[in-house]
Write an enzyme that holds these catalytic residues in place. Structure first.
Site, PDB file in Angstrom:
ATOM      1  N   TYR A 151      11.241 -57.073 -10.145  1.00  0.00           N
ATOM      2  CA  TYR A 151      11.027 -56.793  -8.661  1.00  0.00           C
ATOM      3  C   TYR A 151      10.762 -58.097  -8.025  1.00  0.00           C
ATOM      4  O   TYR A 151      11.423 -58.423  -7.097  1.00  0.00           O
ATOM      5  CB  TYR A 151       9.732 -56.159  -8.589  1.00  0.00           C
TER       6      TYR A 151
HETATM    7  C1  UGA Z   1       1.884 -54.478  -4.734  1.00  0.00           C
HETATM    8  C2  UGA Z   1       3.213 -53.820  -4.419  1.00  0.00           C
HETATM    9  O1  UGA Z   1       3.297 -52.797  -5.290  1.00  0.00           O
HETATM   10  C3  UGA Z   1       4.227 -54.744  -4.465  1.00  0.00           C
HETATM   11  O2  UGA Z   1       5.335 -53.733  -3.783  1.00  0.00           O
HETATM   12  C4  UGA Z   1       3.969 -55.875  -3.590  1.00  0.00           C
HETATM   13  O3  UGA Z   1       5.083 -56.588  -3.387  1.00  0.00           O
HETATM   14  C5  UGA Z   1       3.008 -56.575  -4.450  1.00  0.00           C
HETATM   15  O4  UGA Z   1       1.696 -55.739  -4.268  1.00  0.00           O
HETATM   16  C6  UGA Z   1       2.911 -57.787  -3.795  1.00  0.00           C
HETATM   17  O5  UGA Z   1       1.681 -57.978  -3.145  1.00  0.00           O
HETATM   18  O6  UGA Z   1       3.163 -58.827  -4.053  1.00  0.00           O
HETATM   19  P1  UGA Z   1       0.487 -54.739  -7.145  1.00  0.00           P
HETATM   20  O7  UGA Z   1      -0.304 -55.789  -6.931  1.00  0.00           O
HETATM   21  O8  UGA Z   1       0.738 -54.409  -8.630  1.00  0.00           O
HETATM   22  O9  UGA Z   1       1.872 -54.718  -6.167  1.00  0.00           O
HETATM   23  O10 UGA Z   1      -0.509 -53.546  -6.354  1.00  0.00           O
HETATM   24  P2  UGA Z   1      -1.188 -52.326  -6.843  1.00  0.00           P
HETATM   25  O11 UGA Z   1      -0.279 -51.052  -7.414  1.00  0.00           O
HETATM   26  O12 UGA Z   1      -1.975 -51.853  -5.782  1.00  0.00           O
HETATM   27  O13 UGA Z   1      -1.951 -52.837  -8.193  1.00  0.00           O
HETATM   28  C7  UGA Z   1      -3.273 -53.682  -8.073  1.00  0.00           C
HETATM   29  C8  UGA Z   1      -3.656 -53.930  -9.438  1.00  0.00           C
HETATM   30  O14 UGA Z   1      -4.118 -52.644  -9.968  1.00  0.00           O
HETATM   31  C9  UGA Z   1      -2.796 -54.342 -10.516  1.00  0.00           C
HETATM   32  O15 UGA Z   1      -3.256 -55.317 -11.228  1.00  0.00           O
HETATM   33  C10 UGA Z   1      -2.769 -53.231 -11.528  1.00  0.00           C
HETATM   34  O16 UGA Z   1      -2.620 -53.586 -12.700  1.00  0.00           O
HETATM   35  C11 UGA Z   1      -3.972 -52.439 -11.339  1.00  0.00           C
HETATM   36  N1  UGA Z   1      -3.664 -50.948 -11.190  1.00  0.00           N
HETATM   37  C12 UGA Z   1      -2.783 -50.108 -10.805  1.00  0.00           C
HETATM   38  C13 UGA Z   1      -4.630 -50.227 -12.300  1.00  0.00           C
HETATM   39  O17 UGA Z   1      -5.519 -50.944 -12.818  1.00  0.00           O
HETATM   40  N2  UGA Z   1      -4.344 -48.899 -12.224  1.00  0.00           N
HETATM   41  C14 UGA Z   1      -3.367 -48.236 -11.646  1.00  0.00           C
HETATM   42  O18 UGA Z   1      -3.156 -46.973 -11.871  1.00  0.00           O
HETATM   43  C15 UGA Z   1      -2.567 -49.011 -10.646  1.00  0.00           C
END
Ligand code: UGA
Length: 319
Positions: A151
């Site tokens: 991504y």
């Molecule tokens: C998010 C967005 O989904 C992307 O589209 C965006 O580009 C990205 O931020 C970015 O800022 O670049 P992410 O940081 O993975 O990606 O966002 P979340 O899905 O909110 O996850 C945040 C954290 O929570 C991650 O470390 C993930 O491992 C954790 N998480 C996520 C969990 O522990 N449990 C879950 O069910 C989902």
């Protein structure tokens, strides 16, 4: 604000729908574009657009930027290109084709459509995921981008394409690298939305890794303000980090959500999926210097707003 006519791609999405409403409130005419991909429920996206669709200054074009004839797009003052195939962890394997289609090909076709047009700005929604495991923290815009997810690779490719059209054809491009945006209407695959849903439904919260990974979580209104300012105040061919101004671990955020929802969480730890960086932290000094803006909403307040919004979605529905 200034009138004018904005094209907002991904207008039915989380960030696109908030941006559309803000622009309409400022007296800007908005043409929204969305292709309602199946990544999550189309019903949620239709709901995101309800307020905008009450405005006579809003119109919606349902088309796929990667496939359909873009001659249908109107001549506008400014383009906010928010449309994308999102999701860091889902971008491996067979799904990659849709990331290339929606993030790379769609961006190139949109840039071609507006090449030579008299745009005041082409704002590209980029991502902190272009940094991957960053060279240093806080991370400034000139750090070497080294994505750790497919991504992130496609978002970086889209950003490079936008600046290529900037350099070659004088398109006034600004790229905003969002750091994990959250708040009402957050996508249902993202952490806080999933956590809130689980809390309201009494289900376990899935925590990846040890939950000590941290993000510079950014409240939606701050991300919108950065977009609006980028239109009129960005430097030429500029890239900006848009971070929330703090660093919060996943487990810390869960503790805040437990208080906001008044529910004790049950945690279900799962292995950290590939592509999930251990940490993000924005150096947002360029945003402040050029756009005069410091993201302002603290995590407690932002999470309360998201908890409240998800309560309306899940607390009484029994889903
Ligand atoms: C998010 C967005 O989904 C992307 O589209 C965006 O580009 C990205 O931020 C970015 O800022 O670049 P992410 O940081 O993975 O990606 O966002 P979340 O899905 O909110 O996850 C945040 C954290 O929570 C991650 O470390 C993930 O491992 C954790 N998480 C996520 C969990 O522990 N449990 C879950 O069910 C989902």
């Amino acid at each position: 604000m200034k009138g004018g006519h904005a094209l907002v791609t991904g207008a039915a999405g989380f960030i696109g729908s908030h941006l559309t409403e803000r622009l309409l409130a400022e007296g800007v005419r908005v043409t929204g574009v969305d292709c309602f991909t199946e990544y999550y429920e189309a019903a949620l996206k239709r709901r995101n657009l309800e307020a905008a669709q009450r405005s006579a200054a809003f119109s919606l074009l349902e088309l796929d930027l990667g496939r359909d004839d873009l001659a249908r797009l109107p001549d506008v003052t400014v383009v906010f290109h928010q449309a994308a195939q999102p999701g860091v962890r889902a971008s491996w394997g067979r799904e990659f084709g849709s990331y290339v289609h929606h993030n790379v090909l769609a961006t190139q076709r949109l840039l071609e459509r507006y090449r030579g047009a008299a745009l005041e700005r082409f704002v590209y929604a980029s991502s902190s995921s272009v940094y991957g495991e960053a060279e240093r923290y806080p991370t400034s815009e000139d750090a070497m981008p080294r994505p750790v997810s497919p991504y992130g690779v496609t978002k970086l490719a889209g950003e490079h394409l936008a600046f290529l059209y900037g350099r070659s054809f004088g398109m006034p491009v600004a790229a905003l690298r969002y750091f994990t945006v959250y708040g009402p209407r957050q996508r249902p695959d993202m952490a806080f939305h999933r956590f809130c849903r689980a809390l309201w439904l009494g289900e376990p919260l899935v925590v990846y890794g040890d939950g000590r990974q941290s993000r510079d979580f950014t409240y939606i209104d701050d991300a919108i303000e950065a977009n609006v300012r980028a239109w009129s105040r960005a430097g030429p061919q500029a890239v900006y980090n848009v971070g929330g101004g703090s660093q919060v671990e996943v487990l810390e955020a869960i503790a805040v959500l437990e208080r906001a929802c008044g529910v004790k969480a049950k945690l279900d730890f799962k292995p950290l999926p590939p592509g999930d960086p251990p940490r993000t932290r924005a150096d947002a000094s360029r945003l402040e210097a050029d756009l005069g803006y410091v993201p302002a909403v603290p995590i407690e307040r932002g999470l309360e707003a998201e908890a409240e919004w998800t309560r309306g979605l899940y607390a009484r529905s029994g889903r």
